[in-house]
Design an enzyme around this catalytic site. Structure first.
Site, mmCIF file in Angstrom:
data_model
loop_
_atom_site.group_PDB
_atom_site.id
_atom_site.type_symbol
_atom_site.label_atom_id
_atom_site.label_comp_id
_atom_site.label_asym_id
_atom_site.label_seq_id
_atom_site.Cartn_x
_atom_site.Cartn_y
_atom_site.Cartn_z
ATOM 1 N N SER A 29 0.764 -1.393 0.114
ATOM 2 C CA SER A 29 0.109 -0.097 0.011
ATOM 3 C C SER A 29 0.967 1.370 -0.006
ATOM 4 O O SER A 29 0.218 2.448 -0.115
ATOM 5 C CB SER A 29 -0.948 0.027 1.346
ATOM 6 O OG SER A 29 -1.801 -1.071 1.035
ATOM 7 N N ALA A 30 2.105 1.297 -0.002
ATOM 8 C CA ALA A 30 2.945 2.457 0.219
ATOM 9 C C ALA A 30 2.871 3.165 -1.065
ATOM 10 O O ALA A 30 3.096 4.385 -1.277
ATOM 11 C CB ALA A 30 4.403 2.060 0.425
#
Length: 693
Positions: free
Chosen positions: A394-395
């Site tokens: 998700s970064a």
């Protein structure tokens, strides 16, 4: 009768006169010839007698040094004893053997079979040949001698020396040492110094003995050489890189490249890291010696034609005190995670982190730790931040959100209902939990996968998703999504000044489900350095800056440890400005702030206590599936844990990215957050310390 006698007496003086006249003519011709030689050609013949020639050779000089941003020496040069051999022109094998036998009285060289100076079968045959030349020649037939040239004869004679005749044990220890010395001497070219032995291999006592007896050792010299030293040990050595040894010389694969630039084959060159990247800067100017030799090749005089100069020095952007602390944090947290959950973290062995100034691109620290389970020890693996790529999870959602804004498929503040997505014929996809209604801020703060899925589906052409129905999907959406990502440095070169940068892996199967995975960082892979450039671009209002290790190049100061004057500064280089409206970037920056600073943010519970709240951090967490395989078979699930961020939020001065591959699922020790806190502590504590000073 008397008349006959008188005629004979008369003829005798006449014949003598003719003889004397002939002798006179011969002497006259001889005198004339001598006169011609003396008067007309005398100078030329005298010049031939006195003829000398001038030859040049070059002596290596130490390379440039490397310093950190605060002037601390990272890579330097250590002087060490060296015994060298410089042969005159026309030196024969017998001459070298004679010198080797004399030199063996004063130094020791280990000629063991498996040692550095190990003697090959050919070495032993060549030695035997010199000692038994007559016997070796007798093994050639007259016909072979007549038909072969000297080189062919020599090769044939060596072939006919039986292996049992030159067995290692047939020679005494002294003979073996002589052979080992001669082996190194044979590598020398005329008038070019060749190191015979140096460093720890030669003791101060041996060095002194050789120096005292140089008059009986033609071509031998007792001098000094240099070797690289690392005051900080292995802390930054993987990035600093290595150079070849004098025995390896220039790299064979790049021989033409180096030879056309004035290198010699035995020159030491950078073979990895910054040593390789800045070879042309670190390279020294060799000392040029002019030798005068007579017609027999004997050296009659020598003089320094060009003084040598150490290579230029590099001042790096790295802060070595911060670098040490980053490595310490990585090692400590990796050890804790493995010890606390040895079964769950069975495949965890690496932790990587990069810290940089988002406004200048200066890399402040880049660390990597690898746990070798067989040796049960930690090893530095910093280069993996540039060479190894992983799915960061998700970064990447900040880039996905901005792609959604700019492509027009979503609007600021738009809401989607976070519940599992089901495309016909594919497994169900969801967020880490059902988040229900979320807007763009909440999607970043609470890390909604489903929100990103809607962006991906719409970029693929489907604005009317229906559960368990096929998507109306255009595969060109992969190209469009990656085009947006590339503006941040994801999936492309960061431009870093370091060799062999990886740009990661791009998935090749253009299915709709894979585009959804791409949007949440679980399809393509990226390096830690790419992630650091990406978050720096967001922190820097959309300006992508080239990350770099080099801060400045300095001229060397002769006979001094001080830094010399600046030769060249490495200024900030803007690579591009992302093609997105500033108001969109502001929204992502606010979403990133909420991740760390507001309740419900995926990093909030780890960073809500002091002093972390004081740092005013913004950023994004990331978790990606990382399947582990053993002999080609999937054995269990694991996760890549990521964390990116910058601080302070309003005026960023430091950005960071970290990845911990192959962590066990359900970690009780949140290693990515603990590393994040540890490296930020280190940065701000050092900053406060410097401010106080």
């Amino acid at each position: 009768m008397a008349n006959i006698k008188k005629r004979k007496k008369a003829q005798l003086p006449f014949r003598l006169n003719i003889l004397f006249f002939a002798v006179f003519l011969l002497f006259s011709l001889l005198v004339l010839q001598l006169g011609v030689v003396q008067i007309l050609n005398g100078e030329a013949f005298q010049a031939e007698i006195d003829r000398t020639s001038n030859d040049f050779t070059e002596i290596p000089v130490p390379r440039g040094k490397m310093y950190d941003r605060n002037g601390n020496l990272i890579v330097g040069n250590d002087a060490e004893y060296a015994i060298t051999y410089t042969p005159e022109k026309g030196t024969q094998a017998e001459d070298r053997l004679d010198v080797a036998e004399k030199l063996a009285k004063y130094i020791s060289m280990d000629p063991g079979k498996d040692k550095q100076y190990g003697l090959t079968l050919r070495n032993r045959k060549e030695y035997w040949y010199i000692q038994n030349t007559k016997e070796a020649k007798s093994r050639l037939t007259d016909k072979e001698i007549e038909e072969m040239d000297n080189s062919e004869q020599y090769s044939t004679m060596l072939e006919r020396i039986k292996e049992e005749e030159v067995a290692f044990d047939n020679f005494s220890q002294q003979q073996r040492e002589v052979m080992a010395i001669k082996k190194e001497m044979d590598k020398a070219m005329a008038l070019t110094p060749q190191i015979i032995i140096k460093g720890k291999e030669v003791t101060p006592e041996e060095f002194a003995r050789v120096a005292e007896h140089l008059d009986e050792l033609p071509g031998i010299n007792a001098s000094t050489d240099w070797n690289r030293k690392y005051p900080y040990g292995s802390t930054f050595q993987s990035f600093a890189g290595n150079i070849t040894s004098e025995k390896q010389g220039i790299l064979a694969a790049k021989e033409d490249y180096y030879m056309t630039r004035g290198y010699s084959r035995n020159d030491r060159v950078g073979r990895s890291g910054l040593e390789e990247q800045y070879e042309s800067v670190l390279r020294s100017r060799k000392e040029k010696i002019q030798y005068t030799t007579d017609k027999n090749g004997t050296i009659v005089d020598s003089d320094v034609a060009v003084e040598g100069q150490r290579g230029k020095d590099l001042v790096l952007t790295i802060d070595m005190e911060l670098q040490k602390e980053v490595n310490k944090v990585l090692r400590q947290e990796l050890k804790t995670a493995i010890q606390n959950q040895p079964y769950e973290n069975h495949y965890m062995d690496t932790a990587l982190a990069v810290m940089m100034d988002p406004q200048t691109g200066e890399i402040l620290a880049a660390g990597g730790q690898y746990y070798n389970r067989e040796e049960k020890e930690f090893q530095n693996a910093g280069q993996r931040t540039i060479h190894s790529a992983y799915s960061p999870g998700s970064a990447v959602k900040g880039a996905t959100m901005l792609a959604g804004y700019e492509s027009g498929v979503i609007k600021p503040g738009q809401r989607f209902y976070d519940t599992p997505i089901k495309i016909k014929g594919t497994p169900e996809k969801s967020s880490w939990k059902n988040l229900q209604w979320v807007n763009d801020y909440e999607a970043l703060k609470r890390s909604s996968n489903v929100y990103m899925f809607y962006i991906a589906m719409r970029m693929g052409g489907d604005f009317n998703y229906q559960r368990n129905e096929p998507l109306n999907f255009d595969p060109k959406a992969f190209t469009e999504m990656r085009r947006y990502y590339s503006q941040f440095g994801l999936g492309v070169s960061t431009g870093i000044d370091f060799p062999s940068e990886s740009i990661g892996y791009q998935g090749s199967d253009p299915l709709a489900g894979n585009l959804l995975d791409l949007a949440i960082g679980q399809y393509d892979t990226y390096t830690t350095m790419q992630m650091a450039q990406y978050v720096s671009t967001i922190a820097n209002d959309g300006y992508r800056i080239r990350p770099h290790f080099l801060k400045a190049i300095r001229n060397p100061v002769p006979h001094s440890e001080e830094l010399g004057p600046v030769y060249k500064s490495n200024n900030t280089e803007f690579m591009n400005r992302i093609d997105m409206d500033q108001k969109y970037i502001n929204r992502v920056q606010e979403g990133f702030r909420q991740v760390f600073q507001e309740p419900g943010g995926t990093a909030y519970t780890h960073f809500d206590d002091k002093p972390y709240a004081m740092y005013d951090i913004a950023g994004k967490t990331g978790t990606a599936e990382a399947d582990v395989y053993d002999d080609g078979k999937k054995v269990r699930d694991a996760e890549n844990l990521a964390l990116i961020g910058y601080a302070p939020h309003d005026d960023p001065e430091v950005a960071f990215a970290l990845i911990v591959p192959k962590a066990g699922t359900g970690n009780k020790h949140p290693i990515n957050h603990e590393i994040g806190k540890g490296i930020l502590d280190a940065y701000f504590n050092l900053k406060d310390k410097k401010d106080e000073e």
